[in-house]
Design a protein around this motif. Structure first.
Motif, mmCIF file in Angstrom:
data_model
loop_
_atom_site.group_PDB
_atom_site.id
_atom_site.type_symbol
_atom_site.label_atom_id
_atom_site.label_comp_id
_atom_site.label_asym_id
_atom_site.label_seq_id
_atom_site.Cartn_x
_atom_site.Cartn_y
_atom_site.Cartn_z
ATOM 1 N N PHE A 1 -18.659 -35.976 82.012
ATOM 2 C CA PHE A 1 -18.271 -34.573 82.007
ATOM 3 C C PHE A 1 -19.046 -33.913 80.871
ATOM 4 C CE2 PHE A 1 -14.462 -37.005 83.195
ATOM 5 C CZ PHE A 1 -14.184 -36.468 84.438
ATOM 6 N N ILE A 2 -19.511 -32.720 81.080
ATOM 7 C CA ILE A 2 -20.224 -32.016 80.029
ATOM 8 C C ILE A 2 -19.371 -30.845 79.565
ATOM 9 C CG2 ILE A 2 -22.333 -30.816 79.389
ATOM 10 C CD1 ILE A 2 -22.681 -33.779 80.081
ATOM 11 N N SER A 3 -19.038 -30.843 78.290
ATOM 12 C CA SER A 3 -18.233 -29.760 77.730
ATOM 13 C C SER A 3 -19.127 -28.581 77.392
ATOM 14 C CB SER A 3 -17.508 -30.246 76.472
ATOM 15 O OG SER A 3 -18.444 -30.456 75.428
ATOM 16 N N SER A 4 -18.511 -27.498 76.939
ATOM 17 C CA SER A 4 -19.281 -26.306 76.585
ATOM 18 C C SER A 4 -20.257 -26.578 75.453
ATOM 19 C CB SER A 4 -18.328 -25.175 76.194
ATOM 20 O OG SER A 4 -17.497 -25.573 75.122
ATOM 21 N N GLY A 5 -19.999 -27.625 74.673
ATOM 22 C CA GLY A 5 -20.917 -27.996 73.605
ATOM 23 C C GLY A 5 -21.977 -28.983 74.040
ATOM 24 N N SER A 6 -22.091 -29.211 75.344
ATOM 25 C CA SER A 6 -23.109 -30.098 75.921
ATOM 26 C C SER A 6 -22.951 -31.544 75.468
ATOM 27 C CB SER A 6 -24.531 -29.597 75.602
ATOM 28 O OG SER A 6 -24.740 -28.335 76.185
ATOM 29 N N ALA A 7 -21.721 -31.947 75.161
ATOM 30 C CA ALA A 7 -21.451 -33.341 74.801
ATOM 31 C C ALA A 7 -20.617 -33.978 75.896
ATOM 32 C CB ALA A 7 -20.703 -33.409 73.466
ATOM 33 N N SER A 8 -20.772 -35.269 76.079
ATOM 34 C CA SER A 8 -20.040 -35.958 77.125
ATOM 35 C C SER A 8 -18.576 -36.099 76.744
ATOM 36 C CB SER A 8 -20.646 -37.344 77.376
ATOM 37 O OG SER A 8 -19.860 -38.067 78.294
ATOM 38 N N VAL A 9 -17.702 -35.463 77.485
ATOM 39 C CA VAL A 9 -16.269 -35.543 77.204
ATOM 40 C C VAL A 9 -15.755 -36.955 77.421
ATOM 41 C CG1 VAL A 9 -14.003 -34.783 77.996
ATOM 42 C CG2 VAL A 9 -15.825 -33.122 77.675
ATOM 43 N N SER A 10 -16.220 -37.623 78.489
ATOM 44 C CA SER A 10 -15.687 -38.943 78.826
ATOM 45 C C SER A 10 -15.946 -39.958 77.728
ATOM 46 C CB SER A 10 -16.291 -39.431 80.145
ATOM 47 O OG SER A 10 -17.701 -39.360 80.119
ATOM 48 N N ALA A 11 -16.990 -39.753 76.927
ATOM 49 C CA ALA A 11 -17.295 -40.696 75.851
ATOM 50 C C ALA A 11 -16.283 -40.602 74.718
ATOM 51 C CB ALA A 11 -18.698 -40.441 75.322
ATOM 52 N N ARG A 12 -15.575 -39.465 74.616
ATOM 53 C CA ARG A 12 -14.658 -39.253 73.506
ATOM 54 C C ARG A 12 -13.207 -39.113 73.924
ATOM 55 N NH1 ARG A 12 -16.093 -34.091 71.379
ATOM 56 N NH2 ARG A 12 -17.112 -33.640 73.356
ATOM 57 N N ALA A 13 -12.970 -38.999 75.229
ATOM 58 C CA ALA A 13 -11.603 -38.794 75.711
ATOM 59 C C ALA A 13 -10.822 -40.103 75.727
ATOM 60 C CB ALA A 13 -11.646 -38.213 77.124
ATOM 61 N N PRO A 14 -9.506 -40.040 75.519
ATOM 62 C CA PRO A 14 -8.689 -41.256 75.584
ATOM 63 C C PRO A 14 -8.605 -41.780 77.014
ATOM 64 C CG PRO A 14 -7.297 -39.316 75.421
ATOM 65 C CD PRO A 14 -8.702 -38.834 75.254
ATOM 66 N N ALA A 15 -8.634 -43.095 77.164
ATOM 67 C CA ALA A 15 -8.490 -43.691 78.500
ATOM 68 C C ALA A 15 -7.108 -43.347 79.040
ATOM 69 C CB ALA A 15 -8.668 -45.199 78.427
ATOM 70 N N PRO A 16 -7.013 -42.863 80.266
ATOM 71 C CA PRO A 16 -5.705 -42.469 80.805
ATOM 72 C C PRO A 16 -4.859 -43.689 81.159
ATOM 73 C CG PRO A 16 -7.403 -42.235 82.479
ATOM 74 C CD PRO A 16 -8.113 -42.598 81.214
ATOM 75 N N ASP A 17 -3.542 -43.500 81.167
ATOM 76 C CA ASP A 17 -2.624 -44.561 81.583
ATOM 77 C C ASP A 17 -2.523 -44.665 83.102
ATOM 78 O OD1 ASP A 17 -2.027 -45.285 78.989
ATOM 79 O OD2 ASP A 17 -0.276 -43.966 78.848
ATOM 80 N N PHE A 18 -3.138 -43.721 83.818
ATOM 81 C CA PHE A 18 -3.133 -43.784 85.281
ATOM 82 C C PHE A 18 -4.505 -44.248 85.777
ATOM 83 C CE2 PHE A 18 -3.917 -39.399 83.896
ATOM 84 C CZ PHE A 18 -5.131 -39.118 84.502
ATOM 85 N N ASN A 19 -4.558 -44.674 87.034
ATOM 86 C CA ASN A 19 -5.775 -45.233 87.606
ATOM 87 C C ASN A 19 -6.697 -44.144 88.142
ATOM 88 O OD1 ASN A 19 -4.972 -47.935 87.161
ATOM 89 N ND2 ASN A 19 -3.759 -47.920 89.040
ATOM 90 N N LEU A 20 -7.994 -44.450 88.116
ATOM 91 C CA LEU A 20 -9.023 -43.594 88.687
ATOM 92 C C LEU A 20 -9.694 -44.337 89.840
ATOM 93 C CD1 LEU A 20 -10.731 -42.335 85.384
ATOM 94 C CD2 LEU A 20 -8.907 -41.208 86.685
ATOM 95 N N HIS A 21 -10.024 -43.612 90.921
ATOM 96 C CA HIS A 21 -10.548 -44.262 92.119
ATOM 97 C C HIS A 21 -11.693 -43.474 92.733
ATOM 98 C CE1 HIS A 21 -6.912 -46.717 92.057
ATOM 99 N NE2 HIS A 21 -6.179 -45.619 92.068
ATOM 100 N N VAL A 22 -12.491 -44.177 93.516
ATOM 101 C CA VAL A 22 -13.453 -43.563 94.424
ATOM 102 C C VAL A 22 -13.279 -44.249 95.772
ATOM 103 C CG1 VAL A 22 -15.357 -45.141 93.852
ATOM 104 C CG2 VAL A 22 -15.860 -42.844 94.734
ATOM 105 N N TYR A 23 -13.488 -43.515 96.843
ATOM 106 C CA TYR A 23 -13.330 -44.085 98.188
ATOM 107 C C TYR A 23 -14.695 -44.479 98.744
ATOM 108 C CZ TYR A 23 -8.411 -42.813 98.329
ATOM 109 O OH TYR A 23 -7.058 -42.742 98.071
#
Length: 227
Positions: free
Chosen positions: A119-141
């Motif tokens: 994800f690219i924030s307004s400051g052009s930095a990757s949000v996913s690199a700094r965001a906390p890992a969620p307690d819920f699952n992420l998926h792709v089909y």
């Protein structure tokens, strides 16, 4: 274009165990559940391709048209280690997951990690690199390879393609539309022109400017068209 995610957004959602995240068709107008949030993202290690829909019993989209039985191609995500694809990460209630799985019965639900997304924030930095890992699952089909592929006539429905391309435009702008065409395999597949009488059940309405942009983007790849 919708606002990009922030660290605060992820921190607010990350502690919930009642949510689920999954990749969707990209166009928010086609979603059928009351979602919590959705953000454009880029997924690493996957590539899209147009694929003839598998042969399934009681297929609601094995649509008869004059002279042929139309089995539309479907847009799939398939593993490709060196590739990236744009998409929409939808945060939904976990209670809706059985309904989503039923809708996506042609696909396997695969786990992904937050670090697979950019994800690219307004400051052009990757949000996913700094965001906390969620307690819920992420998926792709991912398309189920065990289902037999449709043989014969399997075009892309224009009404379906319109919905997809409109979603890319709204989330990623015109360059995102061009990337979608460039990064998706088998765009030489025939297009069935049903915009005037849509066969896709979640069809959208396009503006003249959208139609012009989509034709320009598709013109970068040669493909036959069928009325």
């Amino acid at each position: 274009m919708p606002s990009q995610p922030s660290i605060a957004d992820f921190e607010q959602l990350a502690g919930s165990k009642d949510l689920v995240g999954y990749g969707s068709l990209v166009n928010r107008a086609t979603l059928r559940t009351e979602i919590v949030a959705a953000w454009p993202a880029r997924l690493k290690g996957w590539r899209r391709t147009w694929r003839p829909r598998p042969v399934m019993e009681h297929d609601s989209l094995a649509i008869p048209v004059p002279g042929t039985a139309l089995t539309p191609s479907m847009l799939t995500a398939e593993r490709a280690p060196e590739s990236f694809i744009d998409g929409l990460l939808v945060i939904d209630f976990a209670a809706n997951l059985p309904d989503i799985d039923a809708r996506e019965f042609r696909y396997h639900r695969r786990d992904i990690a937050l670090t697979d997304l950019e994800f690219i924030s307004s400051g052009s930095a990757s949000v996913s690199a700094r965001a906390p890992a969620p307690d819920f699952n992420l998926h792709v089909y991912e398309a189920r390879p065990e289902h037999p592929r449709a043989e014969g006539h399997s075009p892309i429905l224009r009404s379906y393609l319109d919905a997809v391309m409109q979603g890319f435009l709204r989330e990623f702008g015109a360059e995102g539309v061009h990337r979608f065409v460039a990064e998706t395999d088998d765009f030489h597949t025939e297009i069935h022109e049903d915009r005037h009488a849509p066969l896709y059940p979640r069809a959208v309405t396009l503006s003249p400017a959208e139609i012009e942009l989509f034709e320009l983007s598709l013109g970068r790849r040669g493909r036959p068209s069928r009325s």
